[in-house]
Scaffold this motif. Structure first.
Motif, PDB file in Angstrom:
ATOM      1  N   TYR A  91      52.765  -2.865  95.130  1.00  0.00           N
ATOM      2  CA  TYR A  91      52.174  -1.540  94.941  1.00  0.00           C
ATOM      3  C   TYR A  91      53.272  -0.552  94.548  1.00  0.00           C
ATOM      4  O   TYR A  91      54.448  -0.779  94.821  1.00  0.00           O
ATOM      5  CB  TYR A  91      51.478  -1.053  96.222  1.00  0.00           C
ATOM      6  CG  TYR A  91      50.174  -1.776  96.504  1.00  0.00           C
ATOM      7  CD1 TYR A  91      48.951  -1.161  96.272  1.00  0.00           C
ATOM      8  CD2 TYR A  91      50.175  -3.082  96.979  1.00  0.00           C
ATOM      9  CE1 TYR A  91      47.752  -1.821  96.514  1.00  0.00           C
ATOM     10  CE2 TYR A  91      48.983  -3.753  97.213  1.00  0.00           C
ATOM     11  CZ  TYR A  91      47.776  -3.122  96.976  1.00  0.00           C
ATOM     12  OH  TYR A  91      46.596  -3.792  97.207  1.00  0.00           O
ATOM     13  N   ILE A  92      52.854   0.538  93.911  1.00  0.00           N
ATOM     14  CA  ILE A  92      53.752   1.628  93.547  1.00  0.00           C
ATOM     15  C   ILE A  92      53.408   2.836  94.407  1.00  0.00           C
ATOM     16  O   ILE A  92      52.234   3.210  94.536  1.00  0.00           O
ATOM     17  CB  ILE A  92      53.618   2.005  92.055  1.00  0.00           C
ATOM     18  CG1 ILE A  92      53.877   0.786  91.170  1.00  0.00           C
ATOM     19  CG2 ILE A  92      54.583   3.140  91.720  1.00  0.00           C
ATOM     20  CD1 ILE A  92      55.266   0.230  91.268  1.00  0.00           C
ATOM     21  N   VAL A  93      54.429   3.432  94.987  1.00  0.00           N
ATOM     22  CA  VAL A  93      54.258   4.658  95.777  1.00  0.00           C
ATOM     23  C   VAL A  93      54.903   5.801  95.008  1.00  0.00           C
ATOM     24  O   VAL A  93      56.052   5.690  94.565  1.00  0.00           O
ATOM     25  CB  VAL A  93      54.907   4.526  97.171  1.00  0.00           C
ATOM     26  CG1 VAL A  93      54.665   5.792  97.993  1.00  0.00           C
ATOM     27  CG2 VAL A  93      54.361   3.300  97.903  1.00  0.00           C
ATOM     28  N   GLU A  94      54.174   6.890  94.822  1.00  0.00           N
ATOM     29  CA  GLU A  94      54.686   8.053  94.110  1.00  0.00           C
ATOM     30  C   GLU A  94      54.708   9.268  95.030  1.00  0.00           C
ATOM     31  O   GLU A  94      53.801   9.458  95.845  1.00  0.00           O
ATOM     32  CB  GLU A  94      53.840   8.345  92.870  1.00  0.00           C
ATOM     33  CG  GLU A  94      53.926   7.241  91.812  1.00  0.00           C
ATOM     34  CD  GLU A  94      53.202   7.593  90.538  1.00  0.00           C
ATOM     35  OE1 GLU A  94      53.457   6.906  89.522  1.00  0.00           O
ATOM     36  OE2 GLU A  94      52.379   8.533  90.539  1.00  0.00           O
ATOM     37  N   VAL A  95      55.751  10.082  94.872  1.00  0.00           N
ATOM     38  CA  VAL A  95      55.959  11.227  95.757  1.00  0.00           C
ATOM     39  C   VAL A  95      56.213  12.476  94.914  1.00  0.00           C
ATOM     40  O   VAL A  95      57.073  12.470  94.028  1.00  0.00           O
ATOM     41  CB  VAL A  95      57.161  10.994  96.705  1.00  0.00           C
ATOM     42  CG1 VAL A  95      57.280  12.148  97.707  1.00  0.00           C
ATOM     43  CG2 VAL A  95      57.033   9.663  97.425  1.00  0.00           C
ATOM     44  N   GLN A  96      55.467  13.541  95.201  1.00  0.00           N
ATOM     45  CA  GLN A  96      55.669  14.836  94.561  1.00  0.00           C
ATOM     46  C   GLN A  96      55.780  15.899  95.651  1.00  0.00           C
ATOM     47  O   GLN A  96      55.096  15.828  96.673  1.00  0.00           O
ATOM     48  CB  GLN A  96      54.474  15.186  93.657  1.00  0.00           C
ATOM     49  CG  GLN A  96      54.199  14.182  92.545  1.00  0.00           C
ATOM     50  CD  GLN A  96      54.882  14.545  91.250  1.00  0.00           C
ATOM     51  OE1 GLN A  96      55.687  15.469  91.194  1.00  0.00           O
ATOM     52  NE2 GLN A  96      54.568  13.816  90.179  1.00  0.00           N
ATOM     53  N   ASP A  97      56.653  16.886  95.437  1.00  0.00           N
ATOM     54  CA  ASP A  97      56.807  17.986  96.388  1.00  0.00           C
ATOM     55  C   ASP A  97      56.126  19.222  95.826  1.00  0.00           C
ATOM     56  O   ASP A  97      56.581  19.782  94.833  1.00  0.00           O
ATOM     57  CB  ASP A  97      58.284  18.265  96.664  1.00  0.00           C
ATOM     58  CG  ASP A  97      58.488  19.418  97.639  1.00  0.00           C
ATOM     59  OD1 ASP A  97      57.536  19.740  98.385  1.00  0.00           O
ATOM     60  OD2 ASP A  97      59.586  20.005  97.654  1.00  0.00           O
ATOM     61  N   THR A  98      55.039  19.656  96.447  1.00  0.00           N
ATOM     62  CA  THR A  98      54.288  20.805  95.950  1.00  0.00           C
ATOM     63  C   THR A  98      55.031  22.119  96.170  1.00  0.00           C
ATOM     64  O   THR A  98      54.659  23.140  95.582  1.00  0.00           O
ATOM     65  CB  THR A  98      52.921  20.888  96.638  1.00  0.00           C
ATOM     66  OG1 THR A  98      53.096  21.077  98.052  1.00  0.00           O
ATOM     67  CG2 THR A  98      52.119  19.614  96.407  1.00  0.00           C
ATOM     68  N   LEU A  99      56.067  22.114  97.009  1.00  0.00           N
ATOM     69  CA  LEU A  99      56.818  23.338  97.304  1.00  0.00           C
ATOM     70  C   LEU A  99      58.075  23.472  96.454  1.00  0.00           C
ATOM     71  O   LEU A  99      58.813  24.453  96.588  1.00  0.00           O
ATOM     72  CB  LEU A  99      57.193  23.374  98.792  1.00  0.00           C
ATOM     73  CG  LEU A  99      56.009  23.292  99.765  1.00  0.00           C
ATOM     74  CD1 LEU A  99      56.505  23.346 101.207  1.00  0.00           C
ATOM     75  CD2 LEU A  99      55.013  24.425  99.505  1.00  0.00           C
ATOM     76  N   GLY A 100      58.351  22.491  95.592  1.00  0.00           N
ATOM     77  CA  GLY A 100      59.463  22.594  94.662  1.00  0.00           C
ATOM     78  C   GLY A 100      60.839  22.410  95.258  1.00  0.00           C
ATOM     79  O   GLY A 100      61.841  22.712  94.608  1.00  0.00           O
ATOM     80  N   ARG A 101      60.933  21.884  96.485  1.00  0.00           N
ATOM     81  CA  ARG A 101      62.241  21.702  97.126  1.00  0.00           C
ATOM     82  C   ARG A 101      62.950  20.444  96.661  1.00  0.00           C
ATOM     83  O   ARG A 101      64.186  20.397  96.594  1.00  0.00           O
ATOM     84  CB  ARG A 101      62.062  21.630  98.650  1.00  0.00           C
ATOM     85  CG  ARG A 101      61.373  22.814  99.269  1.00  0.00           C
ATOM     86  CD  ARG A 101      60.773  22.431 100.621  1.00  0.00           C
ATOM     87  NE  ARG A 101      59.738  21.423 100.472  1.00  0.00           N
ATOM     88  CZ  ARG A 101      59.082  20.855 101.481  1.00  0.00           C
ATOM     89  NH1 ARG A 101      59.399  21.187 102.725  1.00  0.00           N
ATOM     90  NH2 ARG A 101      58.139  19.952 101.246  1.00  0.00           N
ATOM     91  N   PHE A 102      62.163  19.394  96.368  1.00  0.00           N
ATOM     92  CA  PHE A 102      62.731  18.070  96.106  1.00  0.00           C
ATOM     93  C   PHE A 102      62.241  17.516  94.779  1.00  0.00           C
ATOM     94  O   PHE A 102      61.150  17.856  94.302  1.00  0.00           O
ATOM     95  CB  PHE A 102      62.360  17.104  97.243  1.00  0.00           C
ATOM     96  CG  PHE A 102      62.736  17.594  98.610  1.00  0.00           C
ATOM     97  CD1 PHE A 102      64.069  17.609  99.003  1.00  0.00           C
ATOM     98  CD2 PHE A 102      61.778  18.058  99.492  1.00  0.00           C
ATOM     99  CE1 PHE A 102      64.424  18.064 100.261  1.00  0.00           C
ATOM    100  CE2 PHE A 102      62.121  18.526 100.749  1.00  0.00           C
ATOM    101  CZ  PHE A 102      63.457  18.527 101.141  1.00  0.00           C
ATOM    102  N   LEU A 103      63.056  16.638  94.208  1.00  0.00           N
ATOM    103  CA  LEU A 103      62.674  15.956  92.977  1.00  0.00           C
ATOM    104  C   LEU A 103      61.581  14.940  93.263  1.00  0.00           C
ATOM    105  O   LEU A 103      61.513  14.364  94.359  1.00  0.00           O
ATOM    106  CB  LEU A 103      63.885  15.242  92.383  1.00  0.00           C
ATOM    107  CG  LEU A 103      65.048  16.118  91.928  1.00  0.00           C
ATOM    108  CD1 LEU A 103      66.221  15.241  91.500  1.00  0.00           C
ATOM    109  CD2 LEU A 103      64.626  17.042  90.793  1.00  0.00           C
TER     110      LEU A 103
END
Length: 302
Positions: A91-103
């Motif tokens: 499986y592929i896990v994707e991560v996004q930061d909605t607060l703009g702190r992290f890539l």
């Protein structure tokens, strides 16, 4: 008097994936503001979002292909149950930061996974600021975005990395900075080659770290605002065409070292700039157009 309780049936539910995240700069756990999802490899349309529990763990359930395994009998979750499982699925896990702190980032996982998950490629000493300890279990690092604002006084190294051969931004380049006689910290550039590497300031010069002596007996060092430290900075980069929207964590951290240009003469293996307290350290190639830091990739292009 209450009548005795007779257990007719016991059902268990197993979460195929549980994962925690920490701030690479401070080591603090990060649970809020993240959008985490997973999907079978090559089937992004089948993605499922995570649910965050009270411990800051992102739990992924109802994943396509694993639903039958989630619901088991009373033996589900035991050593015997895990030992008898068929082959795991990718499986592929994707991560996004909605607060703009992290890539943003992505990583692969063979599921279901017992316990907290972290890719095998991740092995990072905890930051001195971290409230975690090695016994707290694995977690995945999140790297600072260029626009991040720090609430605590941290050193920051910035650069605009530029692939001089292809004349394009060095997207997702990986940078290591080592204080002389100290620890190594690391950061990642964004898709435009922009780097913001936040880290704790080194120990003040001329003071013995961790000394049990009275502070008045220690040798007097420069005032804090006049403190400076020598760094060694190395850049790792492999050009990818097309540039991925989300960098794979393991591929990013395994990029090869590249040459770095202090000036327009010739590339070096590393740069040795000076960090000063309270001042951002900006790396650039002297006499190069703009404020770019030139790098020279080596080896074949992926």
């Amino acid at each position: 008097m209450r009548p005795p309780i007779h257990v007719m049936e016991r059902l268990s539910r197993i979460a195929p994936l549980g994962v925690r995240f920490h701030d690479e700069a401070t080591g603090a756990l990060v649970g809020d503001g993240l959008q985490v999802s997973a999907f079978p490899e090559h089937l992004p349309a089948a993605r499922k979002p995570s649910v965050v529990n009270r411990s800051g763990v992102h739990v992924l359930m109802d994943l396509p292909g694993l639903r039958d395994l989630e619901y088991g009998d009373g033996d589900a979750g035991t050593d015997a149950w895990w030992a008898a499982l068929p082959a795991r699925r990718p499986y592929i896990v994707e991560v996004q930061d909605t607060l703009g702190r992290f890539l943003p980032c992505a990583f692969r996982a063979q599921l279901p996974h017992r316990g907290l998950f972290a890719p095998d490629c991740i092995s990072s000493p905890l930051s001195p600021l971290s409230p975690l300890s090695p016994g707290d279990g694995p977690s995945v690092p999140l790297f600072s975005a260029p626009a991040r604002q720090s609430a605590v006084p941290l050193a920051v190294l910035r650069a605009e990395l530029w692939d001089i051969h292809a004349r394009i931004p060095a997207a997702w380049a990986y940078v290591e900075a080592t204080v002389t006689g100290g620890v190594t910290v690391r950061g990642i550039a964004d898709e435009g080659g922009r780097l913001a590497l936040f880290f704790q300031y080194p120990e003040p010069v001329d003071f013995a770290p961790g000394s049990a002596m009275d502070a008045s007996s220690l040798p007097a060092g420069p005032p804090l605002l006049e403190q400076s430290w020598a760094l060694q900075v190395r850049v790792h980069y492999a050009r990818h065409t097309p540039v991925p929207e989300l960098p794979d964590v393991c591929l990013t951290l395994s990029q090869p070292p590249v040459g770095v240009w202090a000036d327009t003469g010739s590339p070096l293996e590393l740069l040795e700039p000076t960090l000063r307290y309270g001042q951002e350290l900006v790396l650039r190639t002297q006499d190069a157009p703009g404020s770019r830091l030139w790098i020279t990739p080596t080896g074949p292009t992926p």
